[in-house]
Design a protein around this motif. Structure first.
Motif, PDB file in Angstrom:
ATOM      1  N   ALA A   1       0.838  -1.195   0.000  1.00 21.68           N
ATOM      2  CA  ALA A   1       0.000   0.000   0.000  1.00 21.68           C
ATOM      3  C   ALA A   1       0.874   1.246   0.000  1.00 21.68           C
ATOM      4  CB  ALA A   1      -0.932  -0.014   1.206  1.00 21.68           C
ATOM      5  N   ALA A   2       1.931   1.209   0.815  1.00 19.60           N
ATOM      6  CA  ALA A   2       2.833   2.361   0.865  1.00 19.60           C
ATOM      7  C   ALA A   2       3.425   2.597  -0.524  1.00 19.60           C
ATOM      8  CB  ALA A   2       3.938   2.113   1.883  1.00 19.60           C
ATOM      9  N   GLY A   3       3.786   1.508  -1.206  1.00 19.48           N
ATOM     10  CA  GLY A   3       4.339   1.630  -2.551  1.00 19.48           C
ATOM     11  C   GLY A   3       3.367   2.323  -3.490  1.00 19.48           C
ATOM     12  N   PHE A   4       2.105   1.908  -3.428  1.00 20.87           N
ATOM     13  CA  PHE A   4       1.132   2.498  -4.349  1.00 20.87           C
ATOM     14  C   PHE A   4       0.891   3.971  -4.037  1.00 20.87           C
ATOM     15  CE2 PHE A   4      -0.161  -2.074  -4.887  1.00 20.87           C
ATOM     16  CZ  PHE A   4       0.352  -2.155  -6.168  1.00 20.87           C
ATOM     17  N   ILE A   5       0.935   4.304  -2.750  1.00 21.72           N
ATOM     18  CA  ILE A   5       0.777   5.717  -2.411  1.00 21.72           C
ATOM     19  C   ILE A   5       1.965   6.507  -2.961  1.00 21.72           C
ATOM     20  CG2 ILE A   5       0.752   7.347  -0.479  1.00 21.72           C
ATOM     21  CD1 ILE A   5      -0.885   5.158   1.028  1.00 21.72           C
TER      22      ILE A   5
END
Ligand code: HEM
Ligand SMILES: [Cu+2]
Lengths: 652, 316
Positions: free
Chosen positions: A503-507
């Motif tokens: 999720a952090a990556g996508f953000i």
């Protein structure tokens, strides 16, 4: 149920109400914003009605990112619910809806849209064409897909989402066991967007076969175009099966037919068979364009030609054929006996051979190269090991006797995520980053991009490796909870942490787009990566007519040849260019399809009939319409070329 | 960097599997079928590990050797077409591996699909396992008893499970005794198992079947034949008989604890008639409720069963 009851959410929860409010506010904000900045006309003229493959590609890309977000939130909720034993964050029904919509959104509305986005943007450029073969059909494809996606997402606030899994096995998905309208949404939304996909398939086959630049024989096509050709062939053969299966399912649910019911001669196994006759080729529809993208990126950054071009093509053809002969491996456990299982076990494992050839060819492309690690290359290099792990576990699943133990467990979940994420998601991010300058005229930030990669690659490993273990320990998939005594807790917690990493990556991706839009240099030239294929021979961003002069091609790396070996791509003077006109008709027709779908979901027959008549009226109108397009004059071309650095063009 | 990390993760995974505090259920077989499967799994893990290591090794070599930072600025990589010998090796080795695995796969298929051997002349114990939302019903026709949500079995004797479902497709699975098989409403499937060691095992429905799926489990207790016979006698002496009415109630969606009955539902509600592939297509059968319409294979007379199938339907 009462007429109005059906529109209510069967299992409301604060989260759903909160999202309803959020969706409502966002819509109001968008409408208000467009009105305030007087952008309605611009939106209609330049985007909604556009027939330009590049803009359609960008619309697909934005929709795919939107759906990635929606599917990602679903995933996080699932992982949060199962992170600890006996969790009460979600109740069973809600959890079931979430994993169902997660699967459908990710496969049909995210991954499919993403690959079609890149095919749309890149293929015509790679073959030196001005647009696809049927530009208006292309616009219709997009809007049908988009309306299908919106219809599906609507289920979450009106009437309730489907909850029988993305595979929607009958009889569970039938009226008897799924009473809410959720599964109607599943059948109709996928049907509508599937029609769009089928049209894309036809469109791209025609484009690639008929519209290549002079000199580009089939065996001189860039590898991404090859992968697009094969993918679209699979689409045209596989999607009609889905169309039929969905139509049968719709009839069972709406009109009381008994194709898949438990009584009156219905056969639940028939759905499973039809679904996977489409479903297995579908996974190759997703992966082949990804293979194509890696085949563009790896040579570019290894600064060498692709190793084994011919075997790359041959292996793709073989994969596409084999992919139609393995579907039974999705239900080895249906009781069809040792002989049938043996046949499908062997055909399944056979696919690993052409897949292996491709892996080795990419590895050998690095040999004697001069490897530069950029963000797209980083994803490609990360893809190789992770996908190999996903692929070999696929071979393990293909051993049918052992599959009795893996089937329906987290082990299977680990397998397909470890092929789809490095396969499709990495490739899409890599491709998006790689072609971003072509789309928007600036580059995404490399530093943020590399950070993103580490979050996504690390998150993927952490989220899915533990599932191999819990699967072998007996954790079935699709369980909303488990007891502490099972000992699954630790693995699911690790998995949740991995999901947070993802999720952090996508953000970070979203942040990167924002950051680069604001700060990145616009002065990047036409060929910022020092690339090899034809799409880089025109300007950044690309003029609407793509190439001022149709290029002459002599090899699969025509642009590289023109840079290194003095091959002349553009010969002759500018000529008038004939272009297709925009049209609002596909959009109107898709709206009608949306209304039709919605009406059928709720059995509003009169509305359904009226919108269906509307659809036919649109078709009739199109048949009698005369539209000869328009011409771009030589002066205009000269002006555009001069603005975007046309001098360089004439030199070649 | 990345590669080392991924490598570490892979090794970590494998080591945990190998040394985990408790062996993983599937890799801790307690019966011949599960053992066959565990052997296949270990073998394929081994071979696959070889492939993974090979790919990782080549990748690391390429990345170490051919990084731009390791080369002079004016180095121009050569143009290299494919090489027949190299590509033949890349095809040949995988073909050999797949061929070998195919042989193993076919062999093991026939093994898990037949009654386990090595138990002398012992007749298999036949148990009808049927699922309904979200329960398991176990009927022992020979012993004439029926249980709900728990299964007692004798050790050292082949077991033959006849699977079907009153509702969605489910999958009958006892990981430590062997892999799963579907239970469906319009045909009976057969799963061959056997238990070698006495003990308690987890059993469950592995195929998603709706709201109560997560809790759709059952307990399995394997015991020596003598003990099993004792239990059967006890049930026959103490348990209440299973009536049709009672069974209809049991079929209602929901969860139940463990229940024990004398008599089985097979007598008044026979399983779907066709086995392994012979579906009822509704044609030729006078009775439209093909789900239950009995013919040839089953013991009870079909006229009887039809009247009950009507009742069954009115329940939904
Ligand atoms: C080496 C090649 C591959 C082999 C041998 C293989 C084998 C298998 C087998 C046997 C299953 C069924 C397992 C079960 O249900 O018990 C399966 C499931 C699956 N595979 Fe693969 N696979 C391969 C590559 C891929 C690729 C490239 C993708 C996607 C891009 C993919 C996506 C999936 C998905 C989505 C499922 C499960 C769907 C579901 O049940 O929800 N696989 N694979
Ligand atoms: Cu498959």
């Amino acid at each position: 149920m009462d007429f109005f009851d059906r529109f209510a959410i069967p299992h409301p929860s604060p989260i759903i109400y909160a999202s309803m409010v959020a969706i409502g506010l966002t819509v109001i904000a968008i409408v208000a914003g467009l009105t305030y900045f007087k952008k309605w006309g611009y939106l209609w003229r330049e985007w909604i009605t556009t027939v330009d493959h590049k803009r359609i590609g960008i619309m697909y890309l934005l929709s795919a990112l939107l759906m990635l977000f929606r599917g990602g939130v679903d995933a996080l909720m699932m992982r949060a619910q199962t992170a600890v034993p006996e969790n009460t964050l979600l109740e069973a029904q809600h959890y079931n809806e979430i994993f169902t919509t997660h699967g459908v959104v990710m496969i049909i509305f995210m991954a499919m849209a993403f690959i079609i986005a890149l095919m749309n943007f890149v293929v015509p450029l790679q073959i030196g064409a001005r647009d696809v073969a049927f530009p208006r059909l292309n616009n219709l494809s997009f809007w049908l897909y988009f309306m299908g996606a919106m219809l599906f997402n609507l289920s979450f606030v009106i009437g309730g989402s489907p909850s029988a899994g993305w595979t929607s096995y009958f009889p569970l998905a039938g009226n008897e066991f799924s009473e809410s309208v959720g599964t109607n949404y599943y059948m109709l939304a996928i049907q509508i967007s599937g029609i769009g996909t089928l049209m894309t398939g036809i469109n791209f086959i025609a484009t690639i076969l008929k519209m290549r630049a002079p000199g580009m024989t089939l065996m001189k096509m860039p590898m991404f175009t090859w992968s697009a050709l094969i993918t679209n062939l699979i689409i045209v053969f596989a999607f009609p099966v889905l169309t039929v299966a969905l139509a049968m399912g719709t009839m069972d649910r709406l009109f009381g037919s008994n194709f898949f019911t438990t009584s009156d001669g219905g056969m639940d196994m028939l759905w499973a068979n039809l679904f996977w006759v489409w479903g297995h080729p579908e996974v190759y529809i997703l992966i082949l364009p990804a293979f194509g993208i890696y085949s563009e990126i790896i040579p570019t950054f290894a600064r060498r030609n692709l190793y084994g071009y011919k075997s790359m093509v041959a292996s793709m053809v073989l994969i596409s054929l084999l992919s139609f002969f393995v579907w039974v491996h999705h239900f080895f456990t249906m009781g069809q006996g040792a002989l049938v299982n043996s046949i499908f076990s062997i055909s399944t494992m056979a696919i690993a051979v052409p897949t292996g050839i491709k892996i080795f060819n990419w590895l050998f492309t690095l040999w004697k190269g001069k490897i530069k690690i950029t963000v797209p290359m980083l994803y490609s290099l990360g893809f190789l090991p992770i996908f190999t792990i996903g692929g070999v576990t696929g071979v393990m699943l293909g051993m049918s006797a052992a599959d009795y133990q893996y089937h329906n467990t987290m082990f299977l979940v680990a397998h397909f995520h470890l092929v789809i994420i490095p396969g499709v998601v990495f490739a899409m991010i890599a491709g998006m980053t790689y072609w971003w300058p072509k789309m928007f005229g600036f580059m995404l930030n490399e530093r943020i991009g590399k950070w993103t990669f580490w979050f996504i690659a690390g998150g993927t490993c952490l989220a899915f490796f533990p599932m191999f273990i819990s699967g072998l320990d007996g954790q079935a998939r699709r369980m909303y909870t488990y007891s502490e005594a099972t000992g699954f807790g630790i693995w699911n917690m690790l998995s949740f942490i991995g999901a947070l990493g993802l999720a952090a990556g996508f953000i970070l991706i979203v942040y990167n787009v924002y950051y680069s839009t604001r700060y990145a240099s616009r002065d990047i030239g036409d060929d910022p990566w020092d690339a090899r294929s034809l799409e880089w021979a025109t300007h950044n961003p690309v003029p609407e007519y793509n190439f001022a002069i149709t290029p002459q091609v002599n090899s699969s790396e025509a642009f590289w040849d023109s840079k290194k070996n003095g091959h002349k791509l553009f010969k002759g003077p500018f000529k008038e260019i004939h272009m297709p006109n925009n049209s609002g008709m596909p959009f109107i027709m898709s709206i009608l399809f949306f209304v039709l779908g919605f009406a059928l979901v709720f059995s509003l027959w009169i509305v359904a009939i009226i919108s269906l008549i509307g659809v036919f009226a649109c078709l009739a109108h199109r048949s009698f319409e005369k539209d000869h397009g328009y011409h771009i004059s030589v002066e205009e071309i000269e002006k555009t070329e001069a603005e975007r650095g046309g001098a360089e063009h004439e030199n070649r | 960097m990345k590669i080392k990390w991924a490598m570490l993760a892979a090794i970590f995974t494998i080591v945990t599997v190998l040394t985990g505090c408790e062996p993983l259920a599937v890799l801790n077989p307690k019966g011949p079928q599960a053992e066959t499967q565990a052997d296949v799994i270990w073998l394929s893990i081994g071979i696959m590990l070889f492939i993974v290591v090979a790919v990782f090794a080549i990748l690391i070599y390429m990345l170490v050797k051919f990084r731009a930072s390791k080369q002079s600025d004016d180095y121009e990589p050569p143009h290299i077409e494919g090489n027949v010998i190299v590509e033949s090796i890349c095809v040949g080795i995988p073909v050999l591996i797949v061929a070998f695995l195919s042989i193993v796969s076919v062999q093991s298929n026939y093994e898990v699909e037949s009654s386990p051997e090595g138990y002398g002349e012992k007749e298999p114990l036949v148990v009808y396992a049927s699922s309904s939302n979200w329960k398991w019903h176990f009927s022992y026709p020979e012993q004439n008893i029926e249980t709900v949500n728990y299964l007692y079995i004798p050790t050292d004797r082949p077991l033959e499970f006849k699977l079907y479902s009153y509702g969605p497709i489910t999958s009958f699975w006892i990981p430590q005794l062997g892999g799963q098989k579907y239970a469906m409403s319009d045909m009976v499937t057969t799963l061959h198992l056997a238990a070698d060691a006495p003990g308690e095992y987890m059993g469950r429905n592995a195929n998603f079947s709706g709201k109560g799926f997560a809790e759709n489990t059952f307990n399995v207790k394997a015991m020596p034949q003598a003990e099993f016979d004792e239990w059967v006698d006890e049930v026959n002496n103490t348990a209440d008989p299973l009536t049709e009415k009672e069974f209809d109630q049991l079929l209602e969606p929901g969860h139940l604890g463990q229940l024990t009955f004398k008599g089985t539902h097979l007598t008044f509600l026979p399983p779907p008639s066709a086995e392994n592939g012979g579906h009822n297509h509704g044609s030729g059968s006078a009775d439209k409720h093909t789900e239950m319409s009995g013919n040839s294979d089953n013991e009870s007379d079909s006229g009887h069963s039809d009247s009950h199938s009507d009742e069954e339907h009115s329940d939904h």
